[in-house]
Design a protein around this motif. Sequence first.
Motif, PDB file in Angstrom:
ATOM      1  N   MET A   1       0.822  -1.194   0.000  1.00  0.00           N
ATOM      2  CA  MET A   1       0.000   0.000   0.000  1.00  0.00           C
ATOM      3  C   MET A   1       0.866   1.258   0.000  1.00  0.00           C
ATOM      4  N   LEU A   2       1.964   1.253   0.758  1.00  0.00           N
ATOM      5  CA  LEU A   2       2.835   2.420   0.790  1.00  0.00           C
ATOM      6  C   LEU A   2       3.471   2.683  -0.564  1.00  0.00           C
ATOM      7  N   LEU A   3       3.752   1.615  -1.309  1.00  0.00           N
ATOM      8  CA  LEU A   3       4.327   1.792  -2.632  1.00  0.00           C
ATOM      9  C   LEU A   3       3.314   2.461  -3.568  1.00  0.00           C
ATOM     10  N   LYS A   4       2.054   2.064  -3.464  1.00  0.00           N
ATOM     11  CA  LYS A   4       1.005   2.701  -4.275  1.00  0.00           C
ATOM     12  C   LYS A   4       0.838   4.171  -3.892  1.00  0.00           C
ATOM     13  N   LEU A   5       0.887   4.442  -2.603  1.00  0.00           N
ATOM     14  CA  LEU A   5       0.759   5.818  -2.132  1.00  0.00           C
ATOM     15  C   LEU A   5       1.931   6.668  -2.612  1.00  0.00           C
ATOM     16  N   PHE A   6       3.140   6.132  -2.519  1.00  0.00           N
ATOM     17  CA  PHE A   6       4.316   6.844  -2.993  1.00  0.00           C
ATOM     18  C   PHE A   6       4.229   7.099  -4.495  1.00  0.00           C
ATOM     19  N   LYS A   7       3.752   6.115  -5.242  1.00  0.00           N
ATOM     20  CA  LYS A   7       3.603   6.261  -6.695  1.00  0.00           C
ATOM     21  C   LYS A   7       2.594   7.362  -7.021  1.00  0.00           C
ATOM     22  N   ALA A   8       1.476   7.396  -6.297  1.00  0.00           N
ATOM     23  CA  ALA A   8       0.452   8.422  -6.539  1.00  0.00           C
ATOM     24  C   ALA A   8       0.995   9.808  -6.198  1.00  0.00           C
ATOM     25  N   LEU A   9       1.698   9.931  -5.080  1.00  0.00           N
ATOM     26  CA  LEU A   9       2.280  11.220  -4.708  1.00  0.00           C
ATOM     27  C   LEU A   9       3.330  11.667  -5.718  1.00  0.00           C
ATOM     28  N   THR A  10       4.132  10.734  -6.191  1.00  0.00           N
ATOM     29  CA  THR A  10       5.152  11.055  -7.190  1.00  0.00           C
ATOM     30  C   THR A  10       4.504  11.556  -8.480  1.00  0.00           C
ATOM     31  N   GLN A  11       3.439  10.915  -8.905  1.00  0.00           N
ATOM     32  CA  GLN A  11       2.738  11.355 -10.116  1.00  0.00           C
ATOM     33  C   GLN A  11       2.161  12.758  -9.935  1.00  0.00           C
ATOM     34  N   CYS A  12       1.559  13.025  -8.791  1.00  0.00           N
ATOM     35  CA  CYS A  12       0.978  14.353  -8.540  1.00  0.00           C
ATOM     36  C   CYS A  12       2.058  15.435  -8.549  1.00  0.00           C
ATOM     37  N   VAL A  13       3.144  15.184  -7.841  1.00  0.00           N
ATOM     38  CA  VAL A  13       4.224  16.172  -7.772  1.00  0.00           C
ATOM     39  C   VAL A  13       4.862  16.360  -9.138  1.00  0.00           C
ATOM     40  N   THR A  14       5.022  15.286  -9.902  1.00  0.00           N
ATOM     41  CA  THR A  14       5.601  15.393 -11.244  1.00  0.00           C
ATOM     42  C   THR A  14       4.738  16.245 -12.154  1.00  0.00           C
ATOM     43  N   ILE A  15       3.441  16.046 -12.098  1.00  0.00           N
ATOM     44  CA  ILE A  15       2.533  16.847 -12.932  1.00  0.00           C
ATOM     45  C   ILE A  15       2.585  18.313 -12.529  1.00  0.00           C
ATOM     46  N   ILE A  16       2.648  18.580 -11.235  1.00  0.00           N
ATOM     47  CA  ILE A  16       2.746  19.965 -10.769  1.00  0.00           C
ATOM     48  C   ILE A  16       4.052  20.595 -11.239  1.00  0.00           C
ATOM     49  N   LEU A  17       5.149  19.852 -11.130  1.00  0.00           N
ATOM     50  CA  LEU A  17       6.438  20.373 -11.581  1.00  0.00           C
ATOM     51  C   LEU A  17       6.463  20.614 -13.090  1.00  0.00           C
ATOM     52  N   ILE A  18       5.862  19.729 -13.862  1.00  0.00           N
ATOM     53  CA  ILE A  18       5.795  19.938 -15.311  1.00  0.00           C
ATOM     54  C   ILE A  18       5.006  21.203 -15.627  1.00  0.00           C
ATOM     55  N   GLN A 118      -8.663  25.429   1.510  1.00  0.00           N
ATOM     56  CA  GLN A 118      -8.781  25.207   0.070  1.00  0.00           C
ATOM     57  C   GLN A 118      -7.764  24.159  -0.350  1.00  0.00           C
ATOM     58  N   SER A 119      -8.225  23.003  -0.671  1.00  0.00           N
ATOM     59  CA  SER A 119      -7.338  21.955  -1.149  1.00  0.00           C
ATOM     60  C   SER A 119      -7.813  21.528  -2.529  1.00  0.00           C
ATOM     61  N   ASN A 120      -6.908  21.008  -3.284  1.00  0.00           N
ATOM     62  CA  ASN A 120      -7.268  20.534  -4.609  1.00  0.00           C
ATOM     63  C   ASN A 120      -7.720  19.086  -4.465  1.00  0.00           C
ATOM     64  N   ASP A 121      -8.981  18.917  -4.106  1.00  0.00           N
ATOM     65  CA  ASP A 121      -9.519  17.589  -3.831  1.00  0.00           C
ATOM     66  C   ASP A 121      -9.469  16.688  -5.052  1.00  0.00           C
ATOM     67  N   LEU A 126      -8.130  12.461  -5.581  1.00  0.00           N
ATOM     68  CA  LEU A 126      -8.475  11.274  -6.372  1.00  0.00           C
ATOM     69  C   LEU A 126      -7.322  10.282  -6.484  1.00  0.00           C
ATOM     70  N   PRO A 127      -6.105  10.702  -6.849  1.00  0.00           N
ATOM     71  CA  PRO A 127      -5.017   9.715  -6.914  1.00  0.00           C
ATOM     72  C   PRO A 127      -4.686   9.093  -5.557  1.00  0.00           C
ATOM     73  N   LEU A 128      -4.722   9.901  -4.502  1.00  0.00           N
ATOM     74  CA  LEU A 128      -4.419   9.361  -3.177  1.00  0.00           C
ATOM     75  C   LEU A 128      -5.505   8.407  -2.702  1.00  0.00           C
ATOM     76  N   TYR A 142     -15.826  13.721  -4.987  1.00  0.00           N
ATOM     77  CA  TYR A 142     -16.545  14.819  -5.638  1.00  0.00           C
ATOM     78  C   TYR A 142     -17.547  15.486  -4.702  1.00  0.00           C
ATOM     79  N   LEU A 143     -17.879  14.841  -3.594  1.00  0.00           N
ATOM     80  CA  LEU A 143     -18.792  15.452  -2.624  1.00  0.00           C
ATOM     81  C   LEU A 143     -18.069  16.345  -1.620  1.00  0.00           C
ATOM     82  N   ALA A 144     -16.746  16.253  -1.551  1.00  0.00           N
ATOM     83  CA  ALA A 144     -15.992  17.052  -0.580  1.00  0.00           C
ATOM     84  C   ALA A 144     -15.937  18.519  -0.991  1.00  0.00           C
ATOM     85  N   ALA A 145     -15.813  18.789  -2.272  1.00  0.00           N
ATOM     86  CA  ALA A 145     -15.715  20.184  -2.739  1.00  0.00           C
ATOM     87  C   ALA A 145     -16.998  20.982  -2.476  1.00  0.00           C
TER      88      ALA A 145
END
Length: 192
Positions: A1-18, A118-121, A126-128, A142-145
């Motif tokens: 599970m931690l590997l999946k979480l790390f992968k999701a966080l890495t994807q989010c940060v990579t997209i933000i950096l791009i 204000q968070s980007n839910d 979604l990835p997390l 989608y109900l959190a926003a």
Amino acid sequence: MLLKLFKALTQCVTIILIGCLSRRLALFSPSEAAGISAFVGRLAMPGLLFLAMAELEIDSEAWRLVAAISAAKGLVFAITAGLCLSALCRRTSDSVPFAERKATWLGRAGLYAIATTQSNDFALGLPLCAAIWGGRFDSTIYLAAPVQLALLNPLGFALLEAGAEAGVEAAEARLLPSGGGGGATGSRRPLP
């Protein structure tokens, strides 16, 4: 599970950096960036929201997740506003009159409370959520926003408005003659 979480966080940060790099390197002209923003904000995102809401199947666990997210955001909102308002009362020896401090800190309390909740839910939630629960609660995010928009933001806007009203009252109080007698005999302090 931690590997999946790390992968999701890495994807989010990579997209933000791009996104940051493409902005800094001016890969898109202002008109192209405006077009992408218009497409995402007016067509793609509303379509995804509608699709997610149409397919939404809510069970008791989903409501508990929405309640937990809402409670956490509400707690952060209240703590932030409370800390800002405590700063209003804490500075009693300040040379700034209480009415002016009240205007400043009420507005800051509303602004900071909105900013902290204000968070980007969608982009992060979604990835997390998919990494932690395997997509079981994806549509629930989608109900959190709407909870944020319908409950917390109006409270923050009310604090901002109260701060603006207190600022107007403080400005009017500076312009009114001192001494309580009224008329043109009182001294007026200039606005800073």
